[in-house]
Design a protein around this motif. Sequence first.
Motif, PDB file in Angstrom:
ATOM      1  N   CYS A  17       0.837  -1.196   0.000  1.00  0.00           N
ATOM      2  CA  CYS A  17       0.000   0.000   0.000  1.00  0.00           C
ATOM      3  C   CYS A  17       0.878   1.254   0.000  1.00  0.00           C
ATOM      4  O   CYS A  17       1.830   1.353   0.774  1.00  0.00           O
ATOM      5  CB  CYS A  17      -0.891  -0.015   1.239  1.00  0.00           C
ATOM      6  N   CYS A  20       0.241   3.031   3.711  1.00  0.00           N
ATOM      7  CA  CYS A  20       0.610   2.506   5.020  1.00  0.00           C
ATOM      8  C   CYS A  20       1.601   1.356   4.952  1.00  0.00           C
ATOM      9  O   CYS A  20       2.112   0.917   5.972  1.00  0.00           O
ATOM     10  CB  CYS A  20      -0.649   2.074   5.782  1.00  0.00           C
ATOM     11  N   CYS A  39      -3.908  -1.017   0.218  1.00  0.00           N
ATOM     12  CA  CYS A  39      -4.417  -2.147   0.973  1.00  0.00           C
ATOM     13  C   CYS A  39      -5.946  -2.098   0.918  1.00  0.00           C
ATOM     14  O   CYS A  39      -6.534  -1.135   0.416  1.00  0.00           O
ATOM     15  CB  CYS A  39      -3.921  -2.077   2.415  1.00  0.00           C
TER      16      CYS A  39
HETATM   17 ZN   LIG Z   1      -3.061   1.127   3.468  1.00  0.00          ZN
END
Ligand SMILES: [Zn+2]
Length: 75
Positions: A17, A20, A39
Motif C-alpha cells: 500500500c 501505510c 491495501c
Molecule cells: Zn493502506
Amino acid sequence: MTTVLTPASPLTAADRCDRCGAQAYVRVVLLSGGELLFCAHHGRKFEPELKKIAAEIQDETERLTVPASASEEER
Ligand SMILES: [Zn+2]
C-alpha cells in the motif's frame, strides 16, 4: 475498434500500500498512466476519489476472505 483489457498480473505479497505499507489488494491504473497500490482499508477509503481518476481499478480485496490455500507463499 474495441478495447480489450488484458488481465493485469495478480497482486502479490511484495505489492505494498502506498499509504501505510500493508500488503496491497487494490491496484489503480490512472488515466495519466501511473499506478497506485492500496491495501483493502485504503482502497475502500479512497475509492470514491480513485474512481474519478482511474482508468482501471483492480480489486482483489475479496481474496482476503478466501482460505489461504490458494496463496501458498512457500516457493
Ligand atoms: Zn493502506
